[in-house]
Design a protein around this motif. Sequence first.
Motif, mmCIF file in Angstrom:
data_model
loop_
_atom_site.group_PDB
_atom_site.id
_atom_site.type_symbol
_atom_site.label_atom_id
_atom_site.label_comp_id
_atom_site.label_asym_id
_atom_site.label_seq_id
_atom_site.Cartn_x
_atom_site.Cartn_y
_atom_site.Cartn_z
ATOM 1 N N ARG A 1 2.111 -22.031 -16.038
ATOM 2 C CA ARG A 1 3.429 -21.394 -16.087
ATOM 3 C C ARG A 1 3.539 -20.495 -17.313
ATOM 4 O O ARG A 1 4.044 -19.375 -17.239
ATOM 5 C CB ARG A 1 4.539 -22.461 -16.154
ATOM 6 C CG ARG A 1 4.795 -23.155 -14.841
ATOM 7 C CD ARG A 1 5.689 -24.368 -15.050
ATOM 8 N NE ARG A 1 6.017 -24.995 -13.798
ATOM 9 C CZ ARG A 1 7.233 -25.049 -13.271
ATOM 10 N NH1 ARG A 1 8.245 -24.520 -13.901
ATOM 11 N NH2 ARG A 1 7.456 -25.635 -12.131
ATOM 12 N N SER B 1 12.474 -20.092 -17.843
ATOM 13 C CA SER B 1 12.311 -20.993 -16.723
ATOM 14 C C SER B 1 10.888 -21.450 -16.482
ATOM 15 O O SER B 1 10.633 -22.623 -16.347
ATOM 16 C CB SER B 1 12.849 -20.322 -15.480
ATOM 17 O OG SER B 1 12.319 -19.030 -15.411
ATOM 18 N N LEU B 2 9.946 -20.515 -16.450
ATOM 19 C CA LEU B 2 8.619 -20.908 -16.007
ATOM 20 C C LEU B 2 7.882 -21.794 -17.000
ATOM 21 O O LEU B 2 6.989 -22.533 -16.620
ATOM 22 C CB LEU B 2 7.766 -19.677 -15.697
ATOM 23 C CG LEU B 2 8.102 -18.946 -14.408
ATOM 24 C CD1 LEU B 2 7.139 -17.823 -14.176
ATOM 25 C CD2 LEU B 2 8.059 -19.899 -13.232
ATOM 26 N N GLY C 1 8.572 -14.092 -1.042
ATOM 27 C CA GLY C 1 7.406 -14.962 -1.230
ATOM 28 C C GLY C 1 6.386 -14.890 -0.111
ATOM 29 O O GLY C 1 5.406 -15.623 -0.123
ATOM 30 N N GLY D 1 -3.627 -2.539 -8.930
ATOM 31 C CA GLY D 1 -2.386 -3.027 -9.525
ATOM 32 C C GLY D 1 -2.079 -4.484 -9.265
ATOM 33 O O GLY D 1 -1.141 -5.028 -9.854
ATOM 34 N N ALA D 2 -2.852 -5.142 -8.381
ATOM 35 C CA ALA D 2 -2.505 -6.535 -8.067
ATOM 36 C C ALA D 2 -2.762 -7.447 -9.263
ATOM 37 O O ALA D 2 -3.762 -7.292 -9.955
ATOM 38 C CB ALA D 2 -3.329 -7.018 -6.879
ATOM 39 N N ILE E 1 0.852 -1.198 0.000
ATOM 40 C CA ILE E 1 0.000 0.000 0.000
ATOM 41 C C ILE E 1 0.883 1.242 0.000
ATOM 42 O O ILE E 1 0.701 2.163 -0.803
ATOM 43 C CB ILE E 1 -0.933 -0.012 1.235
ATOM 44 C CG1 ILE E 1 -1.871 -1.209 1.135
ATOM 45 C CG2 ILE E 1 -1.699 1.301 1.360
ATOM 46 C CD1 ILE E 1 -2.830 -1.372 2.281
ATOM 47 N N GLY F 1 11.279 -17.658 -8.917
ATOM 48 C CA GLY F 1 10.367 -17.825 -10.050
ATOM 49 C C GLY F 1 10.084 -16.549 -10.834
ATOM 50 O O GLY F 1 10.341 -16.482 -12.036
ATOM 51 N N SER G 1 0.576 -10.737 -6.447
ATOM 52 C CA SER G 1 -0.080 -11.002 -5.169
ATOM 53 C C SER G 1 -0.499 -12.465 -5.099
ATOM 54 O O SER G 1 -0.996 -13.021 -6.087
ATOM 55 C CB SER G 1 -1.303 -10.097 -5.075
ATOM 56 O OG SER G 1 -2.152 -10.556 -4.065
ATOM 57 N N VAL H 1 19.969 -15.990 -11.472
ATOM 58 C CA VAL H 1 18.740 -15.477 -10.861
ATOM 59 C C VAL H 1 18.876 -15.474 -9.345
ATOM 60 O O VAL H 1 18.538 -14.503 -8.667
ATOM 61 C CB VAL H 1 17.531 -16.337 -11.307
ATOM 62 C CG1 VAL H 1 16.283 -15.966 -10.544
ATOM 63 C CG2 VAL H 1 17.294 -16.191 -12.800
HETATM 64 C C1 LIG Z 1 -2.821 4.356 -3.819
HETATM 65 C C2 LIG Z 1 -2.603 3.751 -2.554
HETATM 66 C C3 LIG Z 1 -2.994 2.336 -2.270
HETATM 67 C C4 LIG Z 1 -2.407 1.340 -3.072
HETATM 68 C C5 LIG Z 1 -2.639 -0.067 -2.699
HETATM 69 C C6 LIG Z 1 -1.996 -0.950 -3.698
HETATM 70 C C7 LIG Z 1 -2.097 -2.383 -3.525
HETATM 71 C C8 LIG Z 1 -1.833 -3.074 -4.799
HETATM 72 C C9 LIG Z 1 -1.359 -4.422 -4.829
HETATM 73 C C10 LIG Z 1 -1.701 -5.411 -3.840
HETATM 74 C C11 LIG Z 1 -0.763 -6.569 -3.978
HETATM 75 C C12 LIG Z 1 -0.749 -7.485 -2.836
HETATM 76 C C13 LIG Z 1 0.600 -8.170 -2.673
HETATM 77 C C14 LIG Z 1 0.597 -9.173 -1.620
HETATM 78 C C15 LIG Z 1 1.940 -9.760 -1.341
HETATM 79 C C16 LIG Z 1 2.011 -11.215 -1.545
HETATM 80 O O1 LIG Z 1 1.065 -11.864 -1.788
HETATM 81 S S1 LIG Z 1 3.581 -11.969 -1.490
HETATM 82 C C17 LIG Z 1 3.342 -13.583 -2.141
HETATM 83 C C18 LIG Z 1 3.282 -13.671 -3.605
HETATM 84 N N1 LIG Z 1 4.473 -13.300 -4.279
HETATM 85 C C19 LIG Z 1 5.516 -14.117 -4.465
HETATM 86 O O2 LIG Z 1 5.533 -15.184 -3.965
HETATM 87 C C20 LIG Z 1 6.651 -13.643 -5.296
HETATM 88 C C21 LIG Z 1 7.884 -14.490 -5.173
HETATM 89 N N2 LIG Z 1 7.665 -15.905 -5.441
HETATM 90 C C22 LIG Z 1 8.139 -16.529 -6.534
HETATM 91 O O3 LIG Z 1 8.764 -15.912 -7.362
HETATM 92 C C23 LIG Z 1 7.902 -18.040 -6.644
HETATM 93 O O4 LIG Z 1 8.935 -18.579 -7.372
HETATM 94 C C24 LIG Z 1 6.561 -18.424 -7.311
HETATM 95 C C25 LIG Z 1 6.450 -17.818 -8.680
HETATM 96 C C26 LIG Z 1 5.394 -17.926 -6.451
HETATM 97 C C27 LIG Z 1 6.482 -19.973 -7.414
HETATM 98 O O5 LIG Z 1 6.826 -20.562 -6.213
HETATM 99 P P1 LIG Z 1 7.024 -22.182 -6.043
HETATM 100 O O6 LIG Z 1 5.865 -22.886 -6.642
HETATM 101 O O7 LIG Z 1 7.326 -22.401 -4.604
HETATM 102 O O8 LIG Z 1 8.219 -22.617 -6.902
HETATM 103 P P2 LIG Z 1 9.748 -22.161 -6.989
HETATM 104 O O9 LIG Z 1 10.605 -23.118 -6.261
HETATM 105 O O10 LIG Z 1 9.918 -20.751 -6.623
HETATM 106 O O11 LIG Z 1 10.030 -22.384 -8.550
HETATM 107 C C28 LIG Z 1 9.040 -22.329 -9.520
HETATM 108 C C29 LIG Z 1 9.686 -22.244 -10.865
HETATM 109 O O12 LIG Z 1 10.319 -20.982 -10.983
HETATM 110 C C30 LIG Z 1 11.520 -21.123 -11.716
HETATM 111 N N3 LIG Z 1 12.667 -20.791 -10.851
HETATM 112 C C31 LIG Z 1 12.727 -20.859 -9.502
HETATM 113 N N4 LIG Z 1 13.934 -20.447 -9.083
HETATM 114 C C32 LIG Z 1 14.630 -20.135 -10.183
HETATM 115 C C33 LIG Z 1 15.930 -19.650 -10.426
HETATM 116 N N5 LIG Z 1 16.775 -19.375 -9.433
HETATM 117 N N6 LIG Z 1 16.314 -19.456 -11.696
HETATM 118 C C34 LIG Z 1 15.493 -19.730 -12.714
HETATM 119 N N7 LIG Z 1 14.258 -20.195 -12.566
HETATM 120 C C35 LIG Z 1 13.831 -20.381 -11.313
HETATM 121 C C36 LIG Z 1 11.614 -22.554 -12.175
HETATM 122 O O13 LIG Z 1 10.972 -22.727 -13.388
HETATM 123 C C37 LIG Z 1 10.820 -23.231 -11.089
HETATM 124 O O14 LIG Z 1 10.310 -24.421 -11.494
HETATM 125 P P3 LIG Z 1 11.229 -25.766 -11.510
HETATM 126 O O15 LIG Z 1 12.135 -25.599 -12.672
HETATM 127 O O16 LIG Z 1 11.970 -25.797 -10.218
HETATM 128 O O17 LIG Z 1 10.245 -26.841 -11.657
#
Ligand SMILES: CCCCCCCCCCCCCCCC(=O)SCCNC(=O)CCNC(=O)[C@H](O)C(C)(C)COP(=O)(O)OP(=O)(O)OC[C@H]1O[C@@H](n2cnc3c(N)ncnc32)[C@H](O)[C@@H]1OP(=O)(O)O
Length: 869
Positions: free
Chosen positions: A325, A487-488, A348, A305-306, A270, A362, A288, A502
């Motif tokens: 993916r 990757s994805l 995350g 923006g989410a 926010i 990811g 998000s 990465v």
């Molecule tokens: C005006 C005023 C008010 C404004 C008011 C605005 C508000 C407006 C917005 C609100 C918005 C709310 C926001 C909430 C905040 C959250 O909700 S935070 C939680 C959500 N966000 C995140 O998690 C982001 C970071 N997470 C990631 O990047 C995670 O990788 C993912 C995409 C979620 C996937 O997670 P996972 O399933 O546990 O898998 P992970 O081990 O990470 O790997 C998945 C794939 O990514 C790739 N990968 C992973 N690591 C690597 C690496 N090092 N290199 C290359 N490839 C890779 C691979 O393809 C991998 O698959 P495999 O080859 O291993 O099979």
Amino acid sequence: RGMVDVVTARVQDMYTGWQPRGPAAAPAVVAAAAPAAANHAVSDSLSSIAMRRMATFQRAQRHQAQQQISRQISDRKLFHIKESQWDALQDTSRRPLMGLACNACSRDARAAAVDLDAKAVSLRNILQEEFASNSTYLTRTFKHLAQVYNVRKFEYPNINEGVLKDERLKEAITLTARDQCNQRGETSDEAHSKLVHQHEMRAKCLLEDMRSKLSDLLLRFTSWVMLKVLPCFLTSVVVHPTQVEMLQKAAKSGLPLIFMPLHRSHLDYILVTFILLNIDVKSPMVASGDNLNIPVFGRLLRGLGAFFIKRRMDPVAGRRDTVYRAVLHTYMMHSLHAGHNLEFFAEGGRTRTGKACMPKGGLLSVIVDAYMDGTVEDALLVPVSLNYEKLVDGNFTREQMGQPKEMESFTSAIRGIWKTLTSSYGSCRIDFNQPFSLQDMIKSFQQSQISHMRRNVLGDDDDEEGHQRSKGKHEKRVLQSTPSSSSLYGTDVVVEEHRQLVESIARHVIHDCTKSTAVMTTNIVSFLLLSSFRDGAPIEEIAIALDSLRKELEWAGRDCGFTGDSIDVINYTAELLGSHLIKREKKIVNGQETVFVEPITGLPNVIELSYYSNGLLSHFAVEAAVATAVISLLGFDPRDSASIPTKVKTLSQKTIVDQTKEVCDILQLEFIFAKACQSLDNIIIEAIQSYIEKGVLQETQELLTEEQEWGHRYARNMDDDNDSDEDFEERPGPEYEVNVNSKECMAALVGRQRLLCPLFDTYTVTAMSLRFLVDQEVTERDLMKKILSAVQDHLSEGFVSCAESVSTDTIKNALKLFERWGVVECHTQDRVKVYYLSSDFDNQDSLVNVLSHIGQFKIDFDEAVVSTQ
Ligand SMILES: CCCCCCCCCCCCCCCC(=O)SCCNC(=O)CCNC(=O)[C@H](O)C(C)(C)COP(=O)(O)OP(=O)(O)OC[C@H]1O[C@@H](n2cnc3c(N)ncnc32)[C@H](O)[C@@H]1OP(=O)(O)O
């Protein structure tokens, strides 16, 4: 009027002495001044008049400091200011100079940051409106409306169609359909086209569920609401004007900005969007978790923006959701191409311990791919750190004690908002770090890979043929600028270097964010109480320790997000956190009445206090690791004052470095000790130096110069042809004697070592609990329960010394470490994670080895006794 003058004069006196910084300090200062106005009943209105006067006074001081700095710059003396002059400058102007310059990555960037910093003279509370001198009466009256009306309008193009028509998404769909046909043994074209059509429809739905619908109008309206609402529960939201300037410059570059904040609270996103909107930088699309896609709020967040992503890419274990993916990957690629800014939380999720979590790769991998395949020519990554005096999200005690997380719902959101609006959370500080170019980062990574390879080539392959062989090998392994590394998509094998790249970028960002996070009152006071005053102490004694800790942090370039006399800081913190965390009572100590301050160190409250304390823990992580290593080498129980080192007193640099690296290896999931571009050895040697400066370690032999050492070696090896670089590298370095006779020195060493005790206790008990897995599989839930209750049992028996060792996150990290070491393995079965020992470790002897490896760093660890339990 007389009373106002008394208060104002007192405030000014204190202000001069206390070197105020920013409006964040104001309430504490006035609160402290009020009692000094002695017998006068100081009403709220008096305080507010005094506050206004103080603001004028503060502006004058800032102006003076600004002039002084500008003079220094114009005289080109900025870097030659004497310490005394430096001290004389107002903190408001001096501190930012350290903050930014330290965060810059390259030398040029650092110079630029110093330049920018020099112009900085104050911090800005974005909740305090600033009017231009020519502002009209109407503008001043309807200030918030005027503010949102004046923000810059941006276009947020819809990219849906482009995503669905993207060739790579189509390819992923075709491949998935073909795979499914093969699995089912269906060969007809009709079956294939039917599946393709199904997947196309699914991709459309996935995209509809995922996509953001940024609306300029909604952003403005919410910003207006925020301007009204934020001051209800936050005293100030402090940003750095130079950082704002820096962001505005970066936005003008035309490159996409990728904001990567540390995630502490739901307020994070926010505030980031709110600030960006108000400084005329395009609002980002924010990744998000789909758990936030709840009724009403989900729609609202989407408009702000989410874009919603699954928190697990492949919810069904062992089966890649290739279409999902591909949709996510393509959606992000098209967003970048369309000029959207992005924001995501690499950790995350919100930290539950107060320490930064290890990053996930990811989403960052998609950004890297976007550059690698030419979708964007470059992008600017902006690490962002936010810190709060008190967390609006409440605490994570329940989760740390093993209870499941409460899922977000409409009613829980309303309850949370109501609670927030009716409470007080102190101030908040946001630091936008120096943006860095993705292109530069990748190039320097590739460069370091090449020189690493070259070194290997020169070492291993002396002959030309060998050289060519290695060169060919290397050329194949260097990153390819083709989408094959994407990757994805999951259709290609991810090149190992791509993963490393990465990961190192993500770690770089988290490391920088951690370093530049401002230290808040609650962090520093709870850190001090839990590390040095667990049994409590008179407030004056704690204040002395706080003074020196503040100095130490200042010298280390850390920014404190508060100011004021240390006694007031302690009182303010105790009030803010509440008596369930910090107890204050009047007591007679040494015949004098004093305020006795004591932390609550019992469960469950200590978990909340340690959350705040952990905000500072990473800063001391390397020093604490060195202390742990040295104490383990000395074989000495720091808890027993009569205990003396039983092993050795003299240690070589190499021995200390190697042993510290063992500590760092065990705690690899707790702290990022070094970035990819840093050498851990050098960082440890720097920490050793700090112990030399404190007199804890004393050099026993004079260090030979490199030439002298070569000379000695040459003389020694005149007849020996086996001279190689290797044994030169193996030299033990200087020898240090540990100053065991000095109580102060030992206290300093033990003080640092104690910081890691709660972690080592939990790791040791987790290692002991691996016996539950002998000859059987245990579900993650059951295993966690068993380990948590084992930690609590050991706590009551005294084997575990601090109650904050009861921590689900630490246990999870310990299990992950054992998984990395190949001790345990796990798989997911019917959505349940199951742990078991790997075949090499499925016996008592191997487990005892693991246990004693960790236990060597735990005080009073008796391997023989423990292993029989
Ligand atoms: C005006 C005023 C008010 C404004 C008011 C605005 C508000 C407006 C917005 C609100 C918005 C709310 C926001 C909430 C905040 C959250 O909700 S935070 C939680 C959500 N966000 C995140 O998690 C982001 C970071 N997470 C990631 O990047 C995670 O990788 C993912 C995409 C979620 C996937 O997670 P996972 O399933 O546990 O898998 P992970 O081990 O990470 O790997 C998945 C794939 O990514 C790739 N990968 C992973 N690591 C690597 C690496 N090092 N290199 C290359 N490839 C890779 C691979 O393809 C991998 O698959 P495999 O080859 O291993 O099979």
